[in-house]
Design an enzyme around this catalytic site. Sequence first.
Site, PDB file in Angstrom:
ATOM      1  N   SER A 172       5.575   2.046   4.221  1.00 41.79           N
ATOM      2  CA  SER A 172       4.488   1.166   3.785  1.00 41.79           C
ATOM      3  C   SER A 172       4.440  -0.011   4.750  1.00 41.79           C
ATOM      4  O   SER A 172       4.605   0.187   5.955  1.00 41.79           O
ATOM      5  CB  SER A 172       4.735   0.745   2.323  1.00 41.79           C
ATOM      6  OG  SER A 172       3.619   0.053   1.813  1.00 41.79           O
TER       7      SER A 172
ATOM      8  N   HIS B  71       1.421   4.375   3.161  1.00 43.79           N
ATOM      9  CA  HIS B  71       0.476   3.659   2.314  1.00 43.79           C
ATOM     10  C   HIS B  71      -0.588   3.043   3.221  1.00 43.79           C
ATOM     11  O   HIS B  71      -0.251   2.381   4.211  1.00 43.79           O
ATOM     12  CB  HIS B  71       1.161   2.529   1.546  1.00 43.79           C
ATOM     13  CG  HIS B  71       2.167   3.015   0.555  1.00 43.79           C
ATOM     14  ND1 HIS B  71       3.119   2.194   0.012  1.00 43.79           N
ATOM     15  CD2 HIS B  71       2.375   4.239   0.011  1.00 43.79           C
ATOM     16  CE1 HIS B  71       3.856   2.877  -0.839  1.00 43.79           C
ATOM     17  NE2 HIS B  71       3.431   4.127  -0.844  1.00 43.79           N
TER      18      HIS B  71
ATOM     19  N   ASP C  87       8.198   2.413  -4.135  1.00 50.31           N
ATOM     20  CA  ASP C  87       7.870   3.821  -3.929  1.00 50.31           C
ATOM     21  C   ASP C  87       8.957   4.469  -3.066  1.00 50.31           C
ATOM     22  O   ASP C  87       9.491   3.842  -2.152  1.00 50.31           O
ATOM     23  CB  ASP C  87       6.497   3.929  -3.248  1.00 50.31           C
ATOM     24  CG  ASP C  87       5.899   5.317  -3.396  1.00 50.31           C
ATOM     25  OD1 ASP C  87       6.392   6.112  -4.214  1.00 50.31           O
ATOM     26  OD2 ASP C  87       4.911   5.596  -2.682  1.00 50.31           O
TER      27      ASP C  87
END
Length: 198
Positions: free
Chosen positions: A23, A50, A143
């Site tokens: 991310s 992401h 995540d």
Amino acid sequence: MEQRKNLEEDQLVAKQLLVIGGSAGSLDVLLRVLPRLKSKLQTAILIVLHRKSSAQTSLADLFCVKTKRKVKEADDKECIQPGMIYLAPADYHLLVEQDKTLAMDDSEKVNYSRPSIDVTFETAADVFTNKLTCLLLSGANNDGTEGLKRVKEMGGKVWVQDPRNAEVSQMPKNALATIEADAILEEDKMADFINLLD
């Protein structure tokens, strides 16, 4: 003849898989690691980043110029082939199916994210078991941790970026607080580890 056909088909399906999830702060890491990967590496790679739901496919084009390996955005029902690098499309979860094909899913976000790293890690673990390695990079949420737990349960390897060197340390820190990684990697060691997967 049938045996030869099966052998040829078998050679078109990846036997080993690396899934990289990241991310915030992970794109620059990938842009420095990809050029150092062996061009003949047979392990297939899935990259789950992401990004904004409106993101275009230019990210795959950017990766293409950084490596001699083939890079493409994943398509639904596509077979995972050896040596390929697949990028999860924006705004879809990327799943690995039992027949080693990829599937897109637009169900609810997981950890506020779609694509979710957890979803890809977990489905890949169920299919590739001990032939799977997952690498979790920099990021600002949690995540990836649940997916890495599943990877360990199924006998796969778990690598995590060293939080001390991550641009945003929350994601790797959370993973390391929850599971025992097989390796905690500084950025300059990642390509060396990946090149040894075959």
